[in-house]
Design an enzyme around this catalytic site. Structure first.
Site, PDB file in Angstrom:
ATOM      1  N   ASP A  45       3.879  -7.928   6.090  1.00  0.00           N
ATOM      2  CA  ASP A  45       2.595  -8.110   5.419  1.00  0.00           C
ATOM      3  C   ASP A  45       2.765  -8.357   3.922  1.00  0.00           C
ATOM      4  O   ASP A  45       3.763  -7.949   3.313  1.00  0.00           O
ATOM      5  CB  ASP A  45       1.730  -6.855   5.589  1.00  0.00           C
ATOM      6  CG  ASP A  45       1.226  -6.668   7.002  1.00  0.00           C
ATOM      7  OD1 ASP A  45       1.567  -7.481   7.877  1.00  0.00           O
ATOM      8  OD2 ASP A  45       0.497  -5.691   7.238  1.00  0.00           O
ATOM      9  N   HIS A  96      -3.963 -12.179   6.104  1.00  0.00           N
ATOM     10  CA  HIS A  96      -4.108 -10.795   5.635  1.00  0.00           C
ATOM     11  C   HIS A  96      -5.202 -10.692   4.583  1.00  0.00           C
ATOM     12  O   HIS A  96      -5.284  -9.708   3.849  1.00  0.00           O
ATOM     13  CB  HIS A  96      -2.763 -10.330   5.056  1.00  0.00           C
ATOM     14  CG  HIS A  96      -2.567  -8.844   5.031  1.00  0.00           C
ATOM     15  ND1 HIS A  96      -2.891  -8.023   6.091  1.00  0.00           N
ATOM     16  CD2 HIS A  96      -2.057  -8.030   4.067  1.00  0.00           C
ATOM     17  CE1 HIS A  96      -2.580  -6.768   5.781  1.00  0.00           C
ATOM     18  NE2 HIS A  96      -2.101  -6.742   4.552  1.00  0.00           N
ATOM     19  N   HIS A 100      -5.676  -8.266  -1.412  1.00  0.00           N
ATOM     20  CA  HIS A 100      -5.476  -7.078  -0.576  1.00  0.00           C
ATOM     21  C   HIS A 100      -6.693  -6.159  -0.675  1.00  0.00           C
ATOM     22  O   HIS A 100      -6.655  -5.080  -1.270  1.00  0.00           O
ATOM     23  CB  HIS A 100      -4.205  -6.336  -1.002  1.00  0.00           C
ATOM     24  CG  HIS A 100      -3.625  -5.494   0.080  1.00  0.00           C
ATOM     25  ND1 HIS A 100      -4.105  -4.243   0.387  1.00  0.00           N
ATOM     26  CD2 HIS A 100      -2.620  -5.743   0.965  1.00  0.00           C
ATOM     27  CE1 HIS A 100      -3.420  -3.735   1.387  1.00  0.00           C
ATOM     28  NE2 HIS A 100      -2.511  -4.632   1.760  1.00  0.00           N
ATOM     29  N   HIS A 193       6.803  -4.668   4.870  1.00  0.00           N
ATOM     30  CA  HIS A 193       6.121  -5.399   3.813  1.00  0.00           C
ATOM     31  C   HIS A 193       7.113  -6.177   2.960  1.00  0.00           C
ATOM     32  O   HIS A 193       8.159  -5.643   2.578  1.00  0.00           O
ATOM     33  CB  HIS A 193       5.321  -4.432   2.929  1.00  0.00           C
ATOM     34  CG  HIS A 193       4.226  -3.731   3.662  1.00  0.00           C
ATOM     35  ND1 HIS A 193       4.459  -2.655   4.502  1.00  0.00           N
ATOM     36  CD2 HIS A 193       2.890  -3.962   3.720  1.00  0.00           C
ATOM     37  CE1 HIS A 193       3.312  -2.255   5.039  1.00  0.00           C
ATOM     38  NE2 HIS A 193       2.348  -3.026   4.575  1.00  0.00           N
TER      39      HIS A 193
END
Length: 234
Positions: A45, A96, A100, A193
């Site tokens: 991610d 995603h 964020h 990540h």
């Protein structure tokens, strides 16, 4: 101001216990693959990142391992050449969000725009068609039933995870490796990540966990393979 990862940080230690409860409660999400097959999915991610993603690609190349990446739209816009390098190696690409931001905190219009901007950035960088960029992983793992309703109504496919080693708090490569090996089972979706938070150790971590998992006879596949075995929701 607390970083958005604060929410996942509180849930992650308990996730192995929550996972069996969440999976049947939210069947429209992809939580695992076929539990009867020794197949696992390695996912990353928050990228692409100019340093962390490129270092990770070298490890994946050396083992010829396919992975699935869930990208932030703003990062794709900043580093389109890295996005293209990932795609050209045959890895799977998902969304995603543009930044964020946890989906439940966005309005319907904001969420739709975030996903469309991210999808557009990926299409432009990789030369893909929209039908190949539909998998969505919610930042921080946060969603509401209404979130899932919106995602599916827009044609997206929500993807979650089953192995969460908390690499974003930098506990160390050995700790993350131990957590991954301990929790991985048939059908596991492992999340690491390669962005600003957690990415600095991602290549070293991948270098350690991949051979260990191969020794256990797991086969690495990408998210589309797991969707093939997912039970349809009526």
């Amino acid at each position: 101001m607390k970083h958005p990862f604060h929410f996942k940080l509180q849930l992650a230690p308990f996730f192995p216990y929550l996972h069996p409860l969440l999976t049947p409660t939210f069947p429209r999400c992809l939580w695992t693959g076929d539990l009867s097959q020794p197949e696992i999915c390695l996912t990353f991610d928050d990228g692409p990142h100019p340093d962390y993603t490129l270092a990770l690609l070298k490890v994946l190349d050396s083992y010829q391992i396919p992975a699935s990446f869930f990208w932030l739209g703003q990062s794709v816009e900043r580093y389109p050449e890295i996005a293209q390098a990932v795609y050209q190696r045959g890895h799977w690409i998902g969304l995603h969000g543009y930044q964020h931001q946890s989906f439940p905190f966005l309005t319907e219009i904001e969420l739709k725009n975030s996903l469309e901007k991210t999808q557009d950035a990926i299409l432009k960088a990789c030369g893909l068609e929209p039908k190949f960029v539909l998998d969505v992983r919610p930042p921080n793992g946060l969603f509401l039933p209404q979130t899932l309703t919106l995602l599916t109504s827009w044609g997206y496919r929500p993807v979650m995870w089953s192995v969460v080693p908390e690499d974003w708090v930098h506990p160390g490569v050995d700790v993350v490796t131990h957590r991954v090996i301990k929790q991985t089972r048939n059908g596991s979706i492992i999340v690491l990540h390669d962005g600003d938070h957690g990415g600095k150790d991602v290549a070293k971590t991948a270098e350690k966990i991949i051979p260990k998992l191969l020794e256990q006879n797991y086969r690495f596949v990408t998210i589309p393979k797991f969707w093939q075995s997912a039970k349809p929701v009526i």
